[in-house]
Design a protein around this motif. Structure first.
Motif, PDB file in Angstrom:
ATOM      1  N   LYS A 236       9.872   7.652  -6.121  1.00 39.20           N
ATOM      2  CA  LYS A 236      11.089   7.720  -5.296  1.00 39.20           C
ATOM      3  C   LYS A 236      10.909   6.919  -4.002  1.00 39.20           C
ATOM      4  N   SER A 237       9.833   7.207  -3.282  1.00 37.88           N
ATOM      5  CA  SER A 237       9.589   6.489  -2.028  1.00 37.88           C
ATOM      6  C   SER A 237       9.293   5.017  -2.295  1.00 37.88           C
ATOM      7  N   PHE A 238       8.589   4.738  -3.378  1.00 36.34           N
ATOM      8  CA  PHE A 238       8.281   3.349  -3.748  1.00 36.34           C
ATOM      9  C   PHE A 238       9.566   2.545  -3.901  1.00 36.34           C
ATOM     10  N   LEU A 239      10.554   3.108  -4.603  1.00 35.33           N
ATOM     11  CA  LEU A 239      11.834   2.422  -4.770  1.00 35.33           C
ATOM     12  C   LEU A 239      12.541   2.261  -3.430  1.00 35.33           C
ATOM     13  N   MET A 240      12.522   3.325  -2.622  1.00 35.64           N
ATOM     14  CA  MET A 240      13.207   3.268  -1.331  1.00 35.64           C
ATOM     15  C   MET A 240      12.615   2.186  -0.439  1.00 35.64           C
ATOM     16  N   PHE A 241      11.295   2.088  -0.392  1.00 37.03           N
ATOM     17  CA  PHE A 241      10.665   1.091   0.471  1.00 37.03           C
ATOM     18  C   PHE A 241      11.002  -0.327   0.019  1.00 37.03           C
ATOM     19  N   ASN A 242      11.085  -0.527  -1.289  1.00 36.73           N
ATOM     20  CA  ASN A 242      11.490  -1.841  -1.792  1.00 36.73           C
ATOM     21  C   ASN A 242      12.935  -2.157  -1.421  1.00 36.73           C
ATOM     22  N   ILE A 243      13.796  -1.146  -1.479  1.00 35.33           N
ATOM     23  CA  ILE A 243      15.193  -1.333  -1.073  1.00 35.33           C
ATOM     24  C   ILE A 243      15.272  -1.657   0.412  1.00 35.33           C
ATOM     25  N   MET A 244      14.483  -0.952   1.217  1.00 37.51           N
ATOM     26  CA  MET A 244      14.452  -1.218   2.658  1.00 37.51           C
ATOM     27  C   MET A 244      14.032  -2.658   2.933  1.00 37.51           C
ATOM     28  N   LYS A 245      13.020  -3.121   2.236  1.00 38.24           N
ATOM     29  CA  LYS A 245      12.545  -4.492   2.422  1.00 38.24           C
ATOM     30  C   LYS A 245      13.638  -5.491   2.048  1.00 38.24           C
TER      31      LYS A 245
ATOM     32  N   GLU B  98       8.493  14.159   5.812  1.00 38.85           N
ATOM     33  CA  GLU B  98       7.362  14.799   5.131  1.00 38.85           C
ATOM     34  C   GLU B  98       6.035  14.533   5.828  1.00 38.85           C
ATOM     35  N   ASN B  99       6.116  14.012   7.052  1.00 41.81           N
ATOM     36  CA  ASN B  99       4.928  13.831   7.888  1.00 41.81           C
ATOM     37  C   ASN B  99       3.839  13.033   7.188  1.00 41.81           C
ATOM     38  N   SER B 100       4.234  11.950   6.547  1.00 43.01           N
ATOM     39  CA  SER B 100       3.278  11.078   5.869  1.00 43.01           C
ATOM     40  C   SER B 100       2.943   9.898   6.790  1.00 43.01           C
ATOM     41  N   PRO B 101       1.857   9.168   6.490  1.00 41.99           N
ATOM     42  CA  PRO B 101       1.495   8.011   7.329  1.00 41.99           C
ATOM     43  C   PRO B 101       2.499   6.875   7.154  1.00 41.99           C
ATOM     44  N   ILE B 102       3.570   6.922   7.946  1.00 46.60           N
ATOM     45  CA  ILE B 102       4.718   6.049   7.726  1.00 46.60           C
ATOM     46  C   ILE B 102       4.386   4.576   7.900  1.00 46.60           C
ATOM     47  N   LYS B 103       3.853   4.244   9.057  1.00 49.17           N
ATOM     48  CA  LYS B 103       3.688   2.820   9.367  1.00 49.17           C
ATOM     49  C   LYS B 103       2.729   2.138   8.402  1.00 49.17           C
ATOM     50  N   GLU B 104       1.686   2.860   7.985  1.00 54.50           N
ATOM     51  CA  GLU B 104       0.758   2.276   7.026  1.00 54.50           C
ATOM     52  C   GLU B 104       1.472   1.946   5.720  1.00 54.50           C
ATOM     53  N   LYS B 105       2.337   2.868   5.273  1.00 52.32           N
ATOM     54  CA  LYS B 105       3.074   2.649   4.027  1.00 52.32           C
ATOM     55  C   LYS B 105       4.053   1.489   4.169  1.00 52.32           C
ATOM     56  N   LEU B 106       4.843   1.523   5.242  1.00 46.78           N
ATOM     57  CA  LEU B 106       5.864   0.494   5.421  1.00 46.78           C
ATOM     58  C   LEU B 106       5.240  -0.888   5.619  1.00 46.78           C
ATOM     59  N   LYS B 107       4.085  -0.920   6.270  1.00 50.53           N
ATOM     60  CA  LYS B 107       3.397  -2.198   6.476  1.00 50.53           C
ATOM     61  C   LYS B 107       3.021  -2.826   5.145  1.00 50.53           C
ATOM     62  N   ASP B 108       2.613  -1.990   4.183  1.00 48.34           N
ATOM     63  CA  ASP B 108       2.246  -2.500   2.859  1.00 48.34           C
ATOM     64  C   ASP B 108       3.421  -3.165   2.159  1.00 48.34           C
ATOM     65  N   PHE B 109       4.636  -2.764   2.513  1.00 50.33           N
ATOM     66  CA  PHE B 109       5.831  -3.327   1.888  1.00 50.33           C
ATOM     67  C   PHE B 109       6.431  -4.468   2.711  1.00 50.33           C
ATOM     68  N   GLY B 110       5.762  -4.825   3.791  1.00 52.13           N
ATOM     69  CA  GLY B 110       6.218  -5.949   4.600  1.00 52.13           C
ATOM     70  C   GLY B 110       7.385  -5.638   5.511  1.00 52.13           C
ATOM     71  N   ILE B 111       7.557  -4.354   5.878  1.00 46.88           N
ATOM     72  CA  ILE B 111       8.646  -3.971   6.775  1.00 46.88           C
ATOM     73  C   ILE B 111       8.347  -4.425   8.204  1.00 46.88           C
ATOM     74  N   ASP B 112       9.310  -5.058   8.851  1.00 45.31           N
ATOM     75  CA  ASP B 112       9.190  -5.507  10.239  1.00 45.31           C
ATOM     76  C   ASP B 112       9.588  -4.352  11.154  1.00 45.31           C
ATOM     77  N   PHE B 113       8.621  -3.801  11.899  1.00 43.11           N
ATOM     78  CA  PHE B 113       8.883  -2.630  12.730  1.00 43.11           C
ATOM     79  C   PHE B 113       9.817  -2.928  13.897  1.00 43.11           C
ATOM     80  N   SER B 114       9.931  -4.182  14.282  1.00 41.24           N
ATOM     81  CA  SER B 114      10.841  -4.530  15.378  1.00 41.24           C
ATOM     82  C   SER B 114      12.295  -4.418  14.942  1.00 41.24           C
ATOM     83  N   LYS B 115      12.531  -4.331  13.636  1.00 46.27           N
ATOM     84  CA  LYS B 115      13.880  -4.204  13.101  1.00 46.27           C
ATOM     85  C   LYS B 115      14.033  -2.922  12.284  1.00 46.27           C
ATOM     86  N   CYS B 116      13.231  -1.928  12.632  1.00 43.57           N
ATOM     87  CA  CYS B 116      13.266  -0.649  11.913  1.00 43.57           C
ATOM     88  C   CYS B 116      12.975   0.483  12.893  1.00 43.57           C
TER      89      CYS B 116
END
Length: 216
Positions: A11-20, A35-53
């Motif tokens: 579920k989260s895998f699909l969501m992160f790809n959609i976000m990207k 769910e208090n998970s390590p957010i930035k580490e996960k999003l970084k793996d998907f190439g999410i730009d934190f300046s626009k998130c």
């Protein structure tokens, strides 16, 4: 859209790809992580730009409801003034991590009576306001949700339903149900090499419900 499914179905895998994909197309992301998970580490793996998130970790559905109301109020003023609206997309991972305010207050006071009604009401209000106001501003919202299995009355069969109340069922334009099975080696079926996920549309205003695809 609600992406629902059992644990570890992606579920989260699909969501992160959609976000990207949204971000690559110039959208600003607003991500509510519950769910208090390590957010930035996960999003970084998907190439999410934190300046626009923008990332928030709300405890209750009411916190998201207030933020949606505030964002859309500003945008609706811009819309009335014929101004171009910014491209914003909202993501919630997951609906089931959200508590009701009464549950938190009861826990603080040591009153541990079971009360899921307030949580369901707050989630339904959140989805209702989101459906009404986000649509007017052209803001898509994607949520993940867990499912639970219950007996079908008068039958030997069981069905899977989205947990956390009926709000996501009533107000989601699209509901995708994810189920999984083992992906096995073609030459030796006793060896598990991954997971096969079947995606079925339970609700879809664009195509007929019941459509299925399989992915690895």
């Amino acid at each position: 859209m609600t992406i629902a499914g059992d644990p570890k179905t992606g579920k989260s895998f699909l969501m992160f790809n959609i976000m990207k994909s949204f971000q690559d197309d110039g959208w600003m992301l607003w991500f509510f992580e519950t769910e208090n998970s390590p957010i930035k580490e996960k999003l970084k793996d998907f190439g999410i730009d934190f300046s626009k998130c923008r990332i928030s970790q709300p405890e209750t559905a009411n916190e998201i409801t207030v933020k949606i109301a505030q964002i859309t109020e500003t945008l609706m003023v811009m819309k009335r003034e014929k101004k171009e609206l910014p491209k914003i997309a909202i993501f919630v991972d997951s609906l089931n991590g959200l508590l009701g305010q009464k549950q938190i207050n009861d826990a603080i006071e040591g009153n541990m009576k079971t009360d899921m009604g307030s949580q369901a009401k707050e989630l339904k209000l959140m989805m209702n306001i989101a459906s009404t106001r986000l649509g007017k501003c052209g803001i898509p919202m994607y949520c993940t949700a867990h499912v639970m299995t219950r007996d079908i009355q008068g039958s030997q069969f069981k069905e899977k339903i989205i947990s956390g109340g009926m709000g996501s069922i009533y107000f989601s334009s699209i509901i995708a149900l994810l189920t999984k099975s083992h992906d096995r080696d073609e030459n030796d079926k006793s060896i598990k090499v991954g997971v096969k996920v079947t995606v079925e549309t339970l609700e879809n205003r664009m195509v007929a419900p019941g459509k299925k695809i399989e992915m690895k």
